[in-house]
Design a protein around this motif. Sequence first.
Motif, short mmCIF file in Angstrom:
data_model
loop_
_atom_site.label_atom_id
_atom_site.label_comp_id
_atom_site.label_asym_id
_atom_site.label_seq_id
_atom_site.Cartn_x
_atom_site.Cartn_y
_atom_site.Cartn_z
N HIS A 56 -10.97 -12.18 -9.36
CA HIS A 56 -9.62 -11.64 -9.21
C HIS A 56 -9.64 -10.14 -8.89
O HIS A 56 -8.87 -9.68 -8.05
N ALA B 191 -10.96 -9.66 -5.26
CA ALA B 191 -9.96 -10.11 -4.28
C ALA B 191 -8.81 -9.10 -4.22
O ALA B 191 -8.29 -8.79 -3.14
N THR B 192 -8.41 -8.58 -5.37
CA THR B 192 -7.32 -7.60 -5.39
C THR B 192 -7.69 -6.37 -4.57
O THR B 192 -6.90 -5.88 -3.75
N TYR C 64 -7.59 -7.22 -0.80
CA TYR C 64 -6.25 -7.32 -0.20
C TYR C 64 -5.51 -5.99 -0.24
O TYR C 64 -4.68 -5.72 0.63
N TYR D 73 -15.92 -11.55 -1.26
CA TYR D 73 -14.84 -10.57 -1.45
C TYR D 73 -15.43 -9.17 -1.64
O TYR D 73 -14.88 -8.18 -1.15
N CYS E 189 -8.08 -6.34 -14.93
CA CYS E 189 -8.36 -7.66 -14.34
C CYS E 189 -9.66 -8.20 -14.92
O CYS E 189 -10.63 -8.42 -14.20
N ILE F 22 -8.01 -17.52 -7.26
CA ILE F 22 -8.49 -16.19 -6.86
C ILE F 22 -7.81 -15.65 -5.58
O ILE F 22 -7.29 -14.52 -5.61
N GLY G 57 -5.32 -12.48 -6.04
CA GLY G 57 -5.72 -11.19 -5.47
C GLY G 57 -4.66 -10.65 -4.54
O GLY G 57 -4.30 -9.45 -4.59
#
Length: 416
Positions: A42, A45-46, A49, A189, A234, A370, A374
């Motif tokens: 997570h 991915a955050t 993005y 990621y 996270c 995920i 994210g």
Amino acid sequence: MRYSALEIVKQGFSGNRGWKPLWRDPAPKSAYDIIIIGGGGHGLATAYYLAKNHGVRNIAVLEKGYIGGGNVGRNTTIVRADYGQKGNSPFYSHSLKLWEGLSVELNYNVMFSPRGLLELCHSDGQIESYSRRANMILARGDDAEMLDRDAVRAYAPYLNFHAERFPIRGGLLQRRAGTARHDAVAWGYARGADALGVDIIQNCEVTGIDIEAGVVRGVQTSRGAIKAGKVGICVAGRSSQLAAMAGMRLPIESHVLQAFVTEGLKPFINTVINFGVGHFYISQSDKGGLVFGGDLDGYNSYAQRGNLGRMEHVAEAGMSMIPALGKTRMLRSWGGIMDMSMDGSPIIDKTHIEKLYFNGGWCYGGFKAIPASGSAYAQLIATGDLPAYAGAYRLNRFETGHLINEEGTGAQPGHH
Ligand SMILES: Cc1cc2nc3c(=O)[nH]c(=O)nc-3n(C[C@H](O)[C@H](O)[C@H](O)COP(=O)(O)OP(=O)(O)OC[C@H]3O[C@@H](n4cnc5c(N)ncnc54)[C@H](O)[C@@H]3O)c2cc1C
């Protein structure tokens, strides 16, 4: 470096000496626009993005161990979109769509394999309730099929069709569901975020959160203090500990969940199967090992290992469903720390501290979440708003009573 068939040929001719590390190993800077605490699926991915969709580049992901060492590299990798609850179903539906394009999006093979997921039904009541669920899934635009006993036998002939106690009456099949390679998701990621300028800093434990007059200013870490404009927590199983650093008490408990792998076998199980009585799920990895799991261990813990009692329970459930499993040898087992929320559904929200955000409560189902998590968390941190598909994940639902009651085990894991 872009991966392609041409690159493989090129590297092959030059002795494979030209491959680059997937991400850099930068020293932490003194300040960032955004710090994400936790380099699990997570968190990575955050960061990806945030950089890709919102153009923020001055970001650090702080990970206390190594990338892939948490639940993202410990789970049984089941990806599905068969949730029935109003708040959850659009979220997981969106996530499955992102999974379908993830390897192309990241230019990294996450080995997403839509091999199908079969949920077994063992009673008339279960057939009725699964038919209702199948209709809900179809009405939302995802795929679901109800199979009768003969169709289940044709699809998965190795199941126990002679069981008196748990007769197989049918099943709910979602063909677009499946599995992915768990650590490849973290690596993909991480590589994507790093290429967009994100600093991924391993072996950097956050030990404190600096707050002044109700506004977050940065974090204290095992590698010194780092200032930040915004901070996103996270950390999955460690959520309560991190929140406590900011003076918050969350509706989340930490529990152990184990996973098990057998020796490598020839292709045998062609899909993912959930037992309909008792908690047991199984698939076969591309290396041949049978990967399976069951219930939480049932007590609060921060240990990444479980106990023998649960192992026996899971093996019994597996043997009831597929008697041939008795001939295989279990090679490995491990545990992960589950962030169990009280309603079994996740939280993605701002906190009462300005510029401090929280993402957690994924329970035992957050791997499939995920990509959607994210991208939703990135949007929240960048713009202050959650996308509609994640709009139900506000923290205040525990105050107002608008719970999303999946089978949360919360304070009573034994009742799961
Ligand atoms: C055995 C098992 C089976 C599962 N099976 C499935 C499944 O089949 N399908 C599914 O959808 N989900 C499944 N899950 C759940 C899923 O793995 C998790 O919900 C999800 O991976 C959690 O999010 P994450 O990847 O960000 O967590 P993690 O990978 O745990 O990331 C959190 C990171 O935060 C770091 N961290 C913690 N404290 C600090 C600190 N103070 N400072 C810096 N870093 C810190 C940790 O080291 C960790 O790397 C399973 C989980 C387990 C354990």
